[in-house]
Write a protein that holds these residues in place. Structure first.
Motif, PDB file in Angstrom:
ATOM      1  N   SER A 106       0.832  -1.209   0.000  1.00 58.34           N
ATOM      2  CA  SER A 106       0.000   0.000   0.000  1.00 58.34           C
ATOM      3  C   SER A 106       0.864   1.255   0.000  1.00 58.34           C
ATOM      4  CB  SER A 106      -0.913  -0.011   1.228  1.00 58.34           C
ATOM      5  OG  SER A 106      -1.865   1.018   1.154  1.00 58.34           O
ATOM      6  N   THR A 107       0.830   1.977  -1.113  1.00 59.88           N
ATOM      7  CA  THR A 107       1.661   3.168  -1.300  1.00 59.88           C
ATOM      8  C   THR A 107       0.781   4.380  -1.592  1.00 59.88           C
ATOM      9  OG1 THR A 107       1.901   2.678  -3.654  1.00 59.88           O
ATOM     10  CG2 THR A 107       3.591   1.802  -2.185  1.00 59.88           C
ATOM     11  N   PRO A 108       1.345   5.594  -1.549  1.00 61.53           N
ATOM     12  CA  PRO A 108       0.551   6.783  -1.858  1.00 61.53           C
ATOM     13  C   PRO A 108      -0.135   6.698  -3.216  1.00 61.53           C
ATOM     14  CG  PRO A 108       2.607   7.427  -0.835  1.00 61.53           C
ATOM     15  CD  PRO A 108       2.704   5.950  -1.084  1.00 61.53           C
ATOM     16  N   GLU A 179       2.927   2.996  10.963  1.00 59.08           N
ATOM     17  CA  GLU A 179       2.239   4.245  10.634  1.00 59.08           C
ATOM     18  C   GLU A 179       0.980   4.410  11.482  1.00 59.08           C
ATOM     19  OE1 GLU A 179       1.085   7.834   8.892  1.00 59.08           O
ATOM     20  OE2 GLU A 179       3.019   6.813   8.958  1.00 59.08           O
ATOM     21  N   LYS A 180       0.286   3.310  11.727  1.00 54.27           N
ATOM     22  CA  LYS A 180      -0.933   3.368  12.535  1.00 54.27           C
ATOM     23  C   LYS A 180      -0.614   3.843  13.955  1.00 54.27           C
ATOM     24  CE  LYS A 180      -3.881   0.195  11.672  1.00 54.27           C
ATOM     25  NZ  LYS A 180      -4.573  -1.120  11.585  1.00 54.27           N
ATOM     26  N   VAL A 181       0.500   3.356  14.503  1.00 56.16           N
ATOM     27  CA  VAL A 181       0.913   3.778  15.845  1.00 56.16           C
ATOM     28  C   VAL A 181       1.220   5.275  15.861  1.00 56.16           C
ATOM     29  CG1 VAL A 181       2.718   3.564  17.596  1.00 56.16           C
ATOM     30  CG2 VAL A 181       1.774   1.513  16.515  1.00 56.16           C
ATOM     31  N   ILE A 182       1.937   5.738  14.835  1.00 58.60           N
ATOM     32  CA  ILE A 182       2.292   7.160  14.757  1.00 58.60           C
ATOM     33  C   ILE A 182       1.042   8.024  14.649  1.00 58.60           C
ATOM     34  CG2 ILE A 182       3.429   8.903  13.313  1.00 58.60           C
ATOM     35  CD1 ILE A 182       5.512   6.751  12.606  1.00 58.60           C
ATOM     36  N   HIS A 198       1.204   3.095   3.611  1.00 59.07           N
ATOM     37  CA  HIS A 198      -0.038   3.853   3.460  1.00 59.07           C
ATOM     38  C   HIS A 198      -1.211   3.018   3.974  1.00 59.07           C
ATOM     39  CE1 HIS A 198      -3.375   6.044   1.707  1.00 59.07           C
ATOM     40  NE2 HIS A 198      -2.549   7.034   1.446  1.00 59.07           N
ATOM     41  N   PRO A 199      -2.114   3.606   4.745  1.00 57.45           N
ATOM     42  CA  PRO A 199      -3.268   2.837   5.231  1.00 57.45           C
ATOM     43  C   PRO A 199      -4.064   2.234   4.074  1.00 57.45           C
ATOM     44  CG  PRO A 199      -3.112   4.951   6.361  1.00 57.45           C
ATOM     45  CD  PRO A 199      -2.104   4.993   5.251  1.00 57.45           C
TER      46      PRO A 199
END
Length: 370
Positions: A106-108, A179-182, A198-199
């Motif tokens: 999963s990327t931008p 990323e989810k933690v951040i 990316h989500p």
């Protein structure tokens, strides 16, 4: 119609001194072109198909209309947006990598818009054409500050092209977790997102940005394209299960447009302070408290087949998207945009050379296959 209650800030007039060439920018451009050519050569050798060097994978190809709002104040009524009228458009949805990865990596996400039937003084290299392209990504700022740092990040991307797809899936899952933690503590990592973190969300819920500035007539601006129709707003941050769905993003887009229309608002953020809104540092988010994004147009897309082999054959083989296709009134600004010009030209010429198909800039979308 533009709402006059949305007060337009006092924009700064463009001056050439706001831009400056980097040291060895010509060498940086040449190295960038070489790196992108390497990506294209690698994917061609492995897959037998000439692909775009970046944003290779298409998730939707949509025909629609861009309608310029009436009553725009003079600072906003520039270039394409100077006259209230409607234009046919083609919209391409994509993700960043130059190889055709499983969507669970999963990327931008990217959005490219080609507006057709645009008259006016042209940018060098696009004389005689009637298109205006906007190239956008779902984040308000570019991942790197300038051309040299862009080259460094691109070399990293090139080194991983068409390598270890299974490991990329595993790394993407770990990066999404980090990323989810951040994000839970109010942060965000552009680096993690660009590397597969990316989500896993619906692409149609995203807002897209030019990230780097353009001229807006005598002024300077960034543009955004933001979903506003009710069905689209429901998709903002909507989780999308992409496990065992290599083309899950495309499937979701096709499913949506099978029965829904969509509407986006095109917005302009005018530069009102060159110190806090620099042209040569693309990583800076221009503060919206100093200059908000203001609406200039609406994009509407009716229900349709959002992707087909026939349409993809035309668009991905014979069309190219570049911020340098367009009006002089929307000339790209800054080092990232300057080096992109040669990069986009190389990528499109590479595809034409190895596909045997002639590149074209459409004068109409009437013959575009369904």
């Amino acid at each position: 119609m533009f709402n006059p209650a949305q007060v337009s800030p006092s924009p700064v007039l463009y001056e050439a001194r706001f831009e400056h060439l980097e040291d060895d920018e010509a060498d940086t451009t040449a190295s960038l072109v070489d790196a992108l050519r390497g990506i294209s050569e690698k994917t061609l050798a492995d897959g037998g198909q000439p692909l775009r060097s970046v944003h290779a994978k298409t998730h939707g190809l949509l025909r629609g209309e861009l309608r310029v709002l009436t009553g725009l104040p003079p600072a906003l009524a520039q270039g394409l947006f100077s006259t209230p009228m409607a234009f046919p458009i083609l919209m391409r949805l994509s993700t960043i990598p130059g190889d055709l990865l499983d969507d669970s990596v999963s990327t931008p996400r990217g959005m490219a818009i080609k507006v057709v039937g645009v008259e006016g003084a042209r940018l060098a290299g696009s004389e005689g054409e009637v298109t205006q392209d906007f190239v956008l990504v779902n984040g308000p700022s570019f991942a790197t500050a300038n051309a040299k740092s862009f080259l460094a990040s691109l070399k990293l991307l090139a080194s991983t092209t068409d390598k270890a797809p299974g490991l990329k899936k595993m790394f993407s899952a770990m990066a999404r977790g980090a990323e989810k933690v951040i994000e839970k503590v109010g942060g965000e990592s552009t680096t993690l997102k660009s590397m597969g973190g990316h989500p896993e969300t619906h692409i149609l819920g995203e807002s897209f940005y030019t990230q780097v500035p353009l001229l807006h007539g005598p002024y300077m601006a960034k543009l955004s394209v933001v979903p506003i129709s009710p069905g689209m707003l429901l998709l903002k941050n909507a989780a999308l299960d992409l496990r065992d769905k290599p083309n899950g993003l495309r499937d979701a887009v096709v499913d949506f447009f099978g029965s829904h229309s969509a509407e986006w608002e095109v917005r302009v953020q005018l530069c009102t302070d060159v110190n806090t809104m620099p042209l040569e540092d693309a990583s800076v988010v221009w503060p919206e408290d100093l200059s908000p994004y203001l609406p200039v147009a609406r994009i509407t897309v009716p229900p349709q087949a959002a992707w087909s082999e026939a349409r993809a054959e035309v668009v991905d083989s014979t069309y190219s998207f570049s911020p340098w296709h367009g009006l002089a009134a929307h000339r790209p600004l800054g080092s990232i945009m300057r080096v992109r010009k040669a990069a986009y030209e190389m990528s499109s010429q590479f595809r034409a050379q190895h596909s045997g198909k002639r590149l074209q800039e459409p004068r109409s979308l009437d013959d575009l296959p369904d």
